[in-house]
Design a protein around this motif. Structure first.
Motif, PDB file in Angstrom:
ATOM      1  N   LEU A 111       0.854  -1.180   0.000  1.00  0.00           N
ATOM      2  CA  LEU A 111       0.000   0.000   0.000  1.00  0.00           C
ATOM      3  C   LEU A 111       0.893   1.234   0.000  1.00  0.00           C
ATOM      4  N   PRO A 112       0.570   2.230  -0.817  1.00  0.00           N
ATOM      5  CA  PRO A 112       1.465   3.379  -0.991  1.00  0.00           C
ATOM      6  C   PRO A 112       1.521   4.322   0.194  1.00  0.00           C
ATOM      7  N   ASP A 113       0.657   4.108   1.186  1.00  0.00           N
ATOM      8  CA  ASP A 113       0.654   5.010   2.338  1.00  0.00           C
ATOM      9  C   ASP A 113       1.234   4.365   3.587  1.00  0.00           C
ATOM     10  N   TYR A 114       1.794   3.171   3.465  1.00  0.00           N
ATOM     11  CA  TYR A 114       2.363   2.467   4.613  1.00  0.00           C
ATOM     12  C   TYR A 114       3.704   3.115   4.964  1.00  0.00           C
ATOM     13  N   LEU A 115       3.840   3.606   6.171  1.00  0.00           N
ATOM     14  CA  LEU A 115       5.002   4.407   6.549  1.00  0.00           C
ATOM     15  C   LEU A 115       6.345   3.765   6.209  1.00  0.00           C
ATOM     16  N   PRO A 116       6.593   2.487   6.525  1.00  0.00           N
ATOM     17  CA  PRO A 116       7.880   1.915   6.117  1.00  0.00           C
ATOM     18  C   PRO A 116       8.117   1.951   4.605  1.00  0.00           C
ATOM     19  N   VAL A 117       7.071   1.825   3.801  1.00  0.00           N
ATOM     20  CA  VAL A 117       7.214   1.923   2.343  1.00  0.00           C
ATOM     21  C   VAL A 117       7.563   3.359   1.947  1.00  0.00           C
ATOM     22  N   VAL A 118       6.892   4.315   2.573  1.00  0.00           N
ATOM     23  CA  VAL A 118       7.163   5.733   2.292  1.00  0.00           C
ATOM     24  C   VAL A 118       8.615   6.072   2.652  1.00  0.00           C
ATOM     25  N   LEU A 119       9.079   5.574   3.799  1.00  0.00           N
ATOM     26  CA  LEU A 119      10.459   5.849   4.222  1.00  0.00           C
ATOM     27  C   LEU A 119      11.473   5.152   3.322  1.00  0.00           C
ATOM     28  N   GLU A 120      11.158   3.946   2.923  1.00  0.00           N
ATOM     29  CA  GLU A 120      12.043   3.225   1.983  1.00  0.00           C
ATOM     30  C   GLU A 120      12.140   3.998   0.668  1.00  0.00           C
ATOM     31  N   PHE A 121      10.995   4.487   0.198  1.00  0.00           N
ATOM     32  CA  PHE A 121      10.969   5.306  -1.013  1.00  0.00           C
ATOM     33  C   PHE A 121      11.859   6.539  -0.834  1.00  0.00           C
TER      34      PHE A 121
END
Length: 176
Positions: A111-121
């Motif tokens: 999911l594009p709003d998941y904080l660990p994904v956002v931080l990885e991005f």
């Protein structure tokens, strides 16, 4: 790796579901010790100490209670704005477009709003895209950090370090 990229990458790891494998990872310890931002390094080391001095079952229970069973601290960032309303789906589409514009496609299960994904991005994206993504979510990230602080939750250490890193990164960009 630039300092802000390192901070976001480490925060992304520390905010994942606890697993014994990465908790005892010497490379993670080394990465945290090598941060030049001393306040962020100190916060992350305190959190690493918390991880290594508690049983994995306890860590998992606290993680689930903190992020899965609390609307105030869920790491699904758009949930704080829209709950489960249809506007959240529209926000997903816009966020996925932000990822694509930076040259990244998410896997179907991400999911594009998941904080660990956002931080990885933010740790790998071109700076202007990382800055834009962090600006989109900064108010919500600040809100989660404040809730964790009020609850005296150990994840506040990671979120405070994350917020400190975001502020330093955004200020650094203003000066250049």
């Amino acid at each position: 790796m630039e300092e802000h990229r390192k901070i976001f990458k480490i925060a992304s790891i520390l905010l994942q579901y606890p697993e014994q494998e990465w908790i005892g990872d010497e490379q993670l310890f080394h990465e945290i010790s090598s941060l030049s931002n001393e306040s962020v390094g100190k916060l992350f080391m305190q959190f690493l100490d918390y991880l290594t001095t508690n049983e994995i079952e306890t860590l998992c229970e606290i993680y689930v209670n903190t992020f899965d069973f609390s609307d105030k601290t869920t790491m699904y960032l758009t949930y704080h704005l829209f709950g489960d309303q249809k506007e959240r789906g529209q926000a997903f589409l816009k966020l996925k477009e932000e990822f694509r514009n930076a040259g990244f496609d998410l896997l179907d299960e991400e999911l594009p709003d998941y904080l660990p994904v956002v931080l990885e991005f933010a740790s790998v994206a071109p700076e202007e895209h990382a800055k834009r993504m962090l600006l989109i979510h900064k108010t919500t990230i600040d809100k989660i950090a404040e809730e964790l602080k009020l609850a005296n939750n150990p994840y506040y250490l990671v979120m405070n370090g994350c917020v400190t890193g975001i502020v330093a990164f955004l200020e650094e960009k203003k000066a250049s």
